[in-house]
Structure formats: structure tokens, C-alpha cells
Motif scaffolding. Structure first.
Motif, PDB file in Angstrom:
ATOM      1  N   GLY A 170       0.793  -1.223   0.000  1.00  0.00           N
ATOM      2  CA  GLY A 170       0.000   0.000   0.000  1.00  0.00           C
ATOM      3  C   GLY A 170       0.822   1.269   0.000  1.00  0.00           C
ATOM      4  N   LEU A 210       3.517   4.130  -1.123  1.00  0.00           N
ATOM      5  CA  LEU A 210       3.853   4.678  -2.435  1.00  0.00           C
ATOM      6  C   LEU A 210       5.313   4.363  -2.738  1.00  0.00           C
ATOM      7  CD1 LEU A 210       2.099   8.173  -2.318  1.00  0.00           C
ATOM      8  CD2 LEU A 210       1.375   6.148  -3.581  1.00  0.00           C
ATOM      9  N   GLY A 242       3.961   7.923 -12.147  1.00  0.00           N
ATOM     10  CA  GLY A 242       5.197   7.401 -11.593  1.00  0.00           C
ATOM     11  C   GLY A 242       5.399   7.796 -10.145  1.00  0.00           C
ATOM     12  N   VAL A 243       6.029   6.886  -9.408  1.00  0.00           N
ATOM     13  CA  VAL A 243       6.466   7.208  -8.046  1.00  0.00           C
ATOM     14  C   VAL A 243       7.991   7.228  -8.072  1.00  0.00           C
ATOM     15  CG1 VAL A 243       6.488   6.490  -5.631  1.00  0.00           C
ATOM     16  CG2 VAL A 243       4.433   6.152  -7.021  1.00  0.00           C
ATOM     17  N   ILE A 244       8.552   8.317  -7.591  1.00  0.00           N
ATOM     18  CA  ILE A 244       9.996   8.509  -7.690  1.00  0.00           C
ATOM     19  C   ILE A 244      10.623   8.183  -6.340  1.00  0.00           C
ATOM     20  CG2 ILE A 244      11.800  10.182  -8.192  1.00  0.00           C
ATOM     21  CD1 ILE A 244       9.309  11.758  -9.580  1.00  0.00           C
ATOM     22  N   PHE A 262      -6.475   8.958  -8.617  1.00  0.00           N
ATOM     23  CA  PHE A 262      -5.284   8.682  -7.819  1.00  0.00           C
ATOM     24  C   PHE A 262      -4.664   9.988  -7.311  1.00  0.00           C
ATOM     25  CE2 PHE A 262      -0.632   7.764  -7.635  1.00  0.00           C
ATOM     26  CZ  PHE A 262      -0.671   6.861  -6.584  1.00  0.00           C
ATOM     27  N   LEU A 263      -4.610  10.993  -8.171  1.00  0.00           N
ATOM     28  CA  LEU A 263      -4.071  12.287  -7.740  1.00  0.00           C
ATOM     29  C   LEU A 263      -4.919  12.886  -6.625  1.00  0.00           C
ATOM     30  CD1 LEU A 263      -2.960  14.050 -11.055  1.00  0.00           C
ATOM     31  CD2 LEU A 263      -1.519  13.090  -9.266  1.00  0.00           C
ATOM     32  N   THR A 279      -4.442  10.789  -3.270  1.00  0.00           N
ATOM     33  CA  THR A 279      -3.161  10.961  -2.578  1.00  0.00           C
ATOM     34  C   THR A 279      -3.065  12.336  -1.902  1.00  0.00           C
ATOM     35  OG1 THR A 279      -2.225  11.468  -4.758  1.00  0.00           O
ATOM     36  CG2 THR A 279      -1.791   9.285  -3.858  1.00  0.00           C
ATOM     37  N   GLY A 289      -1.265   8.568   2.019  1.00  0.00           N
ATOM     38  CA  GLY A 289      -0.099   8.019   1.325  1.00  0.00           C
ATOM     39  C   GLY A 289      -0.221   6.527   1.111  1.00  0.00           C
ATOM     40  N   ASP A 290      -1.350   5.949   1.467  1.00  0.00           N
ATOM     41  CA  ASP A 290      -1.593   4.521   1.253  1.00  0.00           C
ATOM     42  C   ASP A 290      -2.230   4.349  -0.130  1.00  0.00           C
ATOM     43  OD1 ASP A 290      -2.600   1.801   3.251  1.00  0.00           O
ATOM     44  OD2 ASP A 290      -3.036   2.000   1.120  1.00  0.00           O
ATOM     45  N   ARG A 291      -1.518   3.664  -0.996  1.00  0.00           N
ATOM     46  CA  ARG A 291      -1.984   3.566  -2.389  1.00  0.00           C
ATOM     47  C   ARG A 291      -3.384   2.981  -2.489  1.00  0.00           C
ATOM     48  NH1 ARG A 291       0.127   3.296  -7.611  1.00  0.00           N
ATOM     49  NH2 ARG A 291       2.256   3.663  -6.933  1.00  0.00           N
ATOM     50  N   ARG A 292      -3.646   1.946  -1.703  1.00  0.00           N
ATOM     51  CA  ARG A 292      -4.946   1.278  -1.821  1.00  0.00           C
ATOM     52  C   ARG A 292      -6.069   2.211  -1.380  1.00  0.00           C
ATOM     53  NH1 ARG A 292      -3.072  -4.024   1.362  1.00  0.00           N
ATOM     54  NH2 ARG A 292      -2.493  -2.323   2.738  1.00  0.00           N
ATOM     55  N   LEU A 301       5.448  11.668  -5.867  1.00  0.00           N
ATOM     56  CA  LEU A 301       4.641  11.434  -7.065  1.00  0.00           C
ATOM     57  C   LEU A 301       5.190  12.247  -8.225  1.00  0.00           C
ATOM     58  CD1 LEU A 301       0.948  11.494  -5.800  1.00  0.00           C
ATOM     59  CD2 LEU A 301       2.344   9.523  -6.404  1.00  0.00           C
TER      60      LEU A 301
END
Lengths: 614, 168
Positions: A108, A110, A204-206, B42-43, B46, B50-53, B128
Motif C-alpha cells: 500500500g 507509495l 510514476g512514483v519517484i 489517484f491524484l 493521494t 499516502g496509502d496507495r490502496r 509522485l
């Protein structure tokens, strides 16, 4: 490059054994002894390459970090991990290059879809490094846009994919070369970090550099050490077994549990001979021995994932099995030739995909059902829907074992009655009977026993040549095939049986060379070209020796084969018995599976062990 | 403009939802088909986590609700102009899309808590990839797919009387 004098390596003439593997259990990169990543595919093992200098130094693309002048190098993995360290000694100083693909962070969070992390540490004096980054996506067929992203580094974009290079040193784009390059000086005590991050179809994640990059490296080291600590093996040659286990783990696609045969395509089995195949797929025939390696070492989680993949990825073709599938279980692996790449040392063609997926190989059923049996014997359990799948495969064996097939070695051309295929059909039904006896499946056991025994009768009457005193490659034939050694490894016949001893001796006589074994006489296939000795076959011979109690001979043979590993303990598919050079795709999971199983057979050998002085 | 000129609340809710759904299909479909890497949900998500899911879930819900609410602004605009036509909707949608591409998205690195910038680089929190002008960093076809999505949104909202008539 580990000799006493400084050398200027000719980077376009690297041997296959000059590479080491790093990876994240999703894809893998090959790093040469002079610090060049010459092979990397995204987003997974069988995805298109972004670096393929391995197959074409001029066009393929690479990411090279190497001293600017003369140097000598030595390298190792850092303990039981997949983190590679290359030490460069130059007349002005020394430095260490650390390469890793960071382990996935907590679910989960980033983080980039994939990342390659490279760190340069100055250890003495000052070393000048040349950095060269020339991504060539899609096997150098794409037309990438390389441009500066300011403080975020350099990007290479194509299709819906993004490849981003960040560095703590200034780099510049050279349009004529299509490369981002730089020349830096690293002093003792200084650390320079570079990161490649990759995105596909998403923003993208940097991955940040600095201390955050150090943290990712440490987390990766910790992850591998924790994983390695699960290894239950305590027998001889533990370091080699551990390296093989890590290599096998690196080739396990963690998102499905599939194990690819190798991370590369078209590394030749003989230079210029056309025996160049794409091995970035999962062969069901390897299942039995791969499962034995996982369960034997105590990696039950990998064993469970692998079995899940075996049973669920194959649903599209159930109740029949295809020879191979991709990491997601996709069935169409159409073979194409990539004409614009010149091939490793000019060995054409470069192939993508593998036409052997259309072949019929009956041994795959034995491989899968033996793996199931091994899994449950080591404490695994089966779901109801899985038993239904297993019974379906058993019925297919009963229906088809009398048919000819293309055999374990995928010889192209007409189908034949290979003895080993019959043996594996026997093994499939024998495994089913055992599963029935354990109460794990319900079947017409008498019918299955009858078929199993009928197969055994066929093998014993037509697969054994009395004149030779040996089992033979094809029914009623007189050729030999090293796969027959597996009859002793997989329980068809005890290696001490007189027929197996005869087979072992004839195979050594006809297929042995310099302590290694060819898989068969190359003149008997349709390719009319030489090839190397087949790495895993020598380990099968060791397995036979150990099981029949010839421990001293087995130990000697094992030590001899280990001498053909490269400097970081890796094996290719084949070995040139004259020069010891690695041949074929690299590193090869099957060879490392053989090493693990050979070592376990040695460890379990029934008589007093007398180690051989090396 | 009078409130009486607005469609009924239920009409605005229904057609606001239809327009949002159509725009979402185009935008997410473009991403799925590999035409663009832009994901507005997604933008959005976030911004909050900070949890992608969680970000994907929160972002998607926010995006749909936002699209729905934005529809009321469109209806107000159509009412003020005294016309509900698909071509007016197309024009407003394109204008909206252009604003998004040339003004809103490029300022994200300055306001988005998790977005890196080409001036400051990435950090442990801000990592990001920024969209850049016209969101071209997310793929050369991103302006087209974004404009297509926004245009369709406007067409549905502006042309709903015609659509209603066609549908019976």
C-alpha cells in the motif's frame, strides 16, 4: 578481471558467466563484472527488454557504471542476499559498487513499480567513474523520448511506460549516442547514489535518493536475510545451496508463484549454432524437482504458491497441460525472431516467445502430480476444487500415455515414444494412487493401478535394451538420454537396481565428458549442431550415486561440478566441457534446482559420509 | 438567469451522474488502454493519504462526487446562457479541460502534499511524478484523452434535453 594486473575489459566480449543476477522476484537484471547492467526486462521477466546489450552491445542498451581507466574487479553477494557488491581497484584508488532491486515495501505504500538501486562507495584514494545510461525499450524497437526532468533526473518515456534515472551527480544527454552520460570522481568515504524507477500505466512514483535510498538498501538486505533464515538445510555445501535457493527465489514471480526457467532469452547453447531459445516462461515439467527443492529446504510458503500457480494457471487448458505458460498462466507464447539484434556473440536468431508451447509432452503430468504428492507429503493440504483438477489430469494420463510425444528435451520434429515420458506418466498415476491411499482424493484406484502397472510393463519390456543393459531414450531404441537418470531420483526404480546401474554406466560412457553429461547425443536431433553439457544432468547422476550409497563418488562429482560455477556461484543451462564456459540461458533455475536436490541427496545419504578433500 | 430555468433537482442528479460516469469511462479507459498514465482519482486520493490502496478508493469516490457536484455548476452556466445544447456543452467541456491541463494540473507540485517537483526533487513524502505542462509527463496523448473526457462530460450535460428526446 580478478587477476593481479589491471586490465581494460573489452565490454562487448563478455562471457555468459561474467554476469550476476539481481532482482525483486518480479523481474531481474544481469550485471557484468565491469558494472554494466546489460539485461533487464519490464514489467516482469517475460516483458520486453529495456537493456539488451547482452544480445547486442551496440543496439541493445545498457546502464554502465565503471572506472574510467584501467581496473581490476572482484565481486560477491552480500551474505545470503541478492545484493551484489563489485569492488574496483584502480591505480588511483578503490571503490565499491552495490547493486540491488529493492524489496517491496509494506503493502500500500507509495513506491515505484520497479526500482534498480546503485550505490558507489569510495573506499581508498580517488576513482574516476564513467556512467552511461542508454535505455532501449521493447528490445530496442521503441523510439523513446529521453529528456531532463530537472531535479528529478532524466526520463525515458515510451508507450505508457516511464523509466526515470536519478543521480546525485550531474549527468548530460548525448543525442548522437541516445545516452545520458557522466564522469565523476569518488573519494574515499564518499557515497554516490543512483536510482532507476519504472512505471507502467500509472503515475510514476519517484524513489528518493540520500538517506532514504540507504534505508531501502538496508530494508532489502534485511528482507533477504529474513527469507534466507527460513532455510532448513544444514547439510554439505550449504553456501552453494543457499546461493541456489536465492537464485531460485529470484526467478519466482511473487505475484503468482510461478518459477521461470531463466530470466534471459537466446543465450546460445553453442555459439553460433542456432540453439537460442526464450526461457522466460514456466515449464510444468520442472515442477516435480522444483517442488522437491522448495519443500526440502523448508520453503513451504514458496511451495504453496508454486502449487497454487500450477493448479490455477493451468485451468485454461485443463484437463490437459501445455508444456509451458507465462508467469500469469497465459497460454499463447508465439515465437518471433528479432532480426535487428545481432545476438550474443553474433548467435542468431534472437527469439521472443517459445514455439515449444505447442508441443505435446506427456512428462508434464508426472511433473505436476509428483509435485502435488511431494507438497502434501511435507504437510501441505489440498482444497476440494484442487482435487477435482488433479483427477482430471490423471484421466488425461490414462487416456494418452500410449501416444507419442515430443519428450522432455522438446526435440522439434515428429513425435516419438520416449521412455522418459512413459516413466513420468507412471509417476503421475503412482502419485495419484498415493494420494488416494492418504485419503486426499477419491478415484477408481484399481483402474489407475492397472494403467500404472501397464506403463511399467511397457517400460521394462520395450524401454530397456538387453544388449546394452540399459534403459534407452525411445521404446525399442538403442540411444541414450540422461533424463533416464531421473528414474532413480523420482522413485520409479532404486538407483542400486541392476538395471539402473547399467543405465548409469552406459550414460556415463556415451554422454559423459570431463565429469559432465550431455543430455543426449546432439546428432540425434534435427538441429545438426553441437551443444554444451547439460548442467542439471550431472546433478541427477550425483543423486543416483548418493541414493545407492556411493557417497565418495557423489561428493567428488559434486565438488567437480561446483568448480564450473561462476565467481558468484551461478550456473547457466549448459557448460562447455572443454573450456568450462557457461552456455545457454543464465542463470538457469533448473540447474540450481539440480544442485539443491543433489546436495539434499548427499545430506540424506544412507552410509557414513567421508568428505573428499578439495 | 432564474432558478426556475434550472432543470429539476432529480434531472440534475441523474444527468450529473450520467455525465460523470461517461467522463470516468473515457479517462480510466484511456489509462487502461495505455493511452495515458494520468489518473485523476489517484491524484485526488493521494491528497488525503499516502496509502496507495486507500488513495485509489478515496480518490475514486471523491472524483465521482466531485463530478456530480460540478454538474450543478454546468447547469447554472447553461441556465445563465439560456441554452442547453450539446455543442455549448462541448465548448464548455473543452474549456474546462484546457483549464485543467494548462492551469490546474501544472500547479499541483506546489499544493499537492505528496507530489515531487522538478525544482526540489523527490523526498520521502513528496514522490509522485508531477504532470508538467498539459500533463504531458503522463504521456503525449494525455491532453487528447483529458479533453475527450471533459468534452463528453459537457456534451452529456448540455445535450441532455436532446438525449432525452432521442431516448424517448
Amino acid at each position: 578481471m580478478t587477476s593481479g594486473k589491471y586490465v581494460q575489459p573489452r565490454s562487448n566480449e563478455k562471457s555468459i558467466g561474467a554476469y550476476a543476477i539481481i532482482g525483486d522476484c518480479r523481474t531481474a537484471a544481469l550485471v557484468s563484472q565491469d558494472g554494466s547492467i546489460d539485461w533487464l526486462c519490464f514489467p516482469h521477466f517475460s516483458g520486453p527488454s529495456v537493456f539488451a546489450a547482452l544480445l547486442d552491445h551496440e543496439r541493445g542498451g545498457r546502464f554502465s557504471i565503471r572506472p574510467a581507466g584501467q581496473f581490476r574487479s572482484s565481486r560477491r553477494y552480500r551474505g545470503p542476499t541478492a545484493v551484489l557488491e563489485t569492488d574496483f581497484e584502480t591505480p588511483t584508488g578503490s571503490a565499491r559498487l552495490t547493486d540491488a532491486m529493492p524489496a517491496a515495501e509494506e503493502a500500500g505504500t507509495l513506491h515505484p513499480l520497479r526500482e534498480v538501486l546503485r550505490l558507489i562507495d569510495g573506499t581508498r584514494g580517488e576513482v574516476s567513474f564513467e556512467i552511461h545510461w542508454s535505455p532501449r525499450p521493447d528490445y530496442a524497437r521503441a523510439d523513446p523520448l529521453i529528456r531532463s526532468r530537472g531535479a528529478l533526473g532524466w526520463s525515458c518515456a515510451w508507450s505508457d511506460e516511464l523509466f526515470l534515472l536519478q543521480a546525485e551527480v550531474p549527468l548530460a544527454f548525448v543525442p548522437q549516442a541516445g545516452a545520458v552520460v557522466g564522469r565523476i570522481r569518488v573519494q574515499a568515504g564518499q557515497r554516490v547514489r543512483l536510482s532507476l524507477s519504472y512505471a507502467k500505466g500509472d503515475i510514476g512514483v519517484i524513489a528518493p535518493l540520500g538517506k532514504a535510498a540507504d534505508g531501502r538498501l538496508q530494508a532489502t538486505l534485511d528482507w533477504w536475510r529474513n527469507w534466507s533464515n527460513q532455510c532448513a538445510y544444514a547439510g554439505p555445501h550449504r553456501d552453494s545451496v543457499m546461493r541456489s535457493a536465492i537464485t531460485l527465489k529470484l526467478m519466482t514471480f511473487t505475484l503468482s508463484g510461478a518459477v521461470v526457467a531463466a530470466p534471459t532469452t537466446s543465450l546460445p547453447e553453442w555459439i553460433g549454432a542456432g540453439r537460442n531459445w526464450d526461457y522466460r516462461y514456466c515449464w510444468v515439467r520442472d515442477a516435480a524437482l522444483t517442488m522437491r527443492a522448495f519443500t526440502g529446504l523448508g520453503f513451504q510458503s514458496e511451495a504453496a504458491s508454486f502449487l497454487q500457480w500450477l493448479l490455477h494457471a493451468t485451468r485454461l487448458t485443463w484437463p490437459e497441460l501445455q508444456v509451458m505458460y507465462d508467469v500469469y498462466g497465459r497460454t499463447s507464447l508465439r515465437e518471433n525472431e528479432v532480426d535487428h539484434l545481432r545476438g550474443y556473440q553474433g548467435s542468431r536468431p534472437v527469439r521472443i516467445g517459445n514455439g515449444a508451447y505447442r508441443q505435446i509432452q506427456l512428462d508434464v503430468y508426472g511433473g505436476l502430480l509428483f509435485a502435488v504428492m511431494d507438497y502434501v507429503a511435507k504437510g501441505g493440504s489440498l482444497q476440494n476444487d484442487e482435487t477435482r483438477l488433479i483427477l482430471g489430469f490423471g484421466e488425461t494420463v490414462c487416456r494418452q500415455w500410449r501416444n507419442p510425444d515430443h519428450g522432455i528435451w522438446e526435440v522439434r520434429g515428429q513425435k516419438r515414444h520416449y521412455t522418459f515420458s512413459k516413466v513420468m506418466c507412471w509417476s503421475a498415476l503412482n502419485s495419484l494412487v498415493k494420494l488416494n491411499d492418504r485419503g486426499l482424493v477419491r478415484l477408481d484406484v484399481e483402474k489407475v493401478r492397472r494403467e500404472r502397472d501397464e506403463i511399467a510393463r511397457t517400460i521394462e519390456t520395450r524401454g530397456f535394451n538387453d544388449a546394452l543393459g540399459s534403459y534407452v531414450s525411445e521404446l525399442d531404441g538403442d540411444q541414450l538420454d540422461a533424463s533416464l537418470l531421473l528414474m532413480g531420483c523420482l522413485g520409479y526404480k532404486h538407483p542400486a537396481d541392476v538395471r539402473m546401474r547399467g543405465t548409469f554406466d552406459r550414460i556415463q560412457e556415451r554422454l559423459g565428458r570431463n565429469g559432465l553429461l550431455y543430455r543426449y547425443d546432439p546428432a540425434t536431433d534435427d538441429l545438426a549442431s553441437p551443444e554444451g553439457a547439460f548442467g542439471i544432468c550431472s546433478f541427477w547422476a550425483i543423486d543416483n550415486l548418493a541414493r545407492r550409497g556411493d557417497i565418495r563418488a557423489a561428493e567428488q562429482a559434486f565438488s567437480h561440478i561446483l568448480s564450473f560455477a561462476n565467481d558468484v556461484g551461478l550456473f547457466a543451462e549448459e557448460i562447455d566441457p572443454e573450456t568450462g564456459e557457461a552456455l545457454g540461458n543464465f542463470p538457469q533455475a533448473f540447474t540450481h534446482v539440480g544442485l539443491i536436490n543433489g546436495a539434499m541427496a548427499l545430506a540424506a545419504a544412507p552410509v557414513d559420509r567421508q568428505p573428499v578433500a578439495s | 438567469m432564474t432558478v426556475a430555468e434550472l432543470p429539476s433537482i432529480s434531472t440534475m442528479i441523474i444527468w450529473g451522474f450520467v455525465a460523470t460516469a461517461a467522463m470516468t469511462i473515457v479517462m480510466q479507459g484511456s489509462q487502461g488502454l495505455g493511452l495515458s498514465r494520468l489518473s485523476l482519482p489517484f491524484l485526488l486520493g493521494t491528497f488525503f493519504t499516502g496509502d496507495r490502496r486507500r488513495a485509489v478508493l478515496i480518490g475514486f469516490v471523491s472524483y465521482v462526487i466531485g463530478g456530480w457536484l460540478f454538474a450543478f455548476l454546468y447547469f447554472l452556466l447553461f441556465s445563465s446562457l439560456g441554452a442547453y445544447t450539446w455543442w455549448l456543452g462541448l465548448g464548455i467541456g473543452l474549456l474546462h479541460g484546457l483549464f485543467l491541463l494548462v492551469a490546474a494540473l501544472p500547479v499541483l507540485p506546489y499544493i499537492h502534499p505528496r507530489m515531487a517537483s522538478e525544482y526540489d526533487g523527490a523526498s520521502a513524502i513528496r514522490k509522485l511524478e508531477p504532470p508538467g505542462f498539459m500533463a504531458l509527463n503522463y504521456g503525449s496523448r494525455t491532453p487528447l484523452t483529458t479533453l475527450a473526457g471533459q468534452a463528453l462530460y459537457g456534451v452529456v450535460l448540455g445535450g441532455f434535453p436532446q438525449l432525452t428526446a432521442v431516448l424517448g
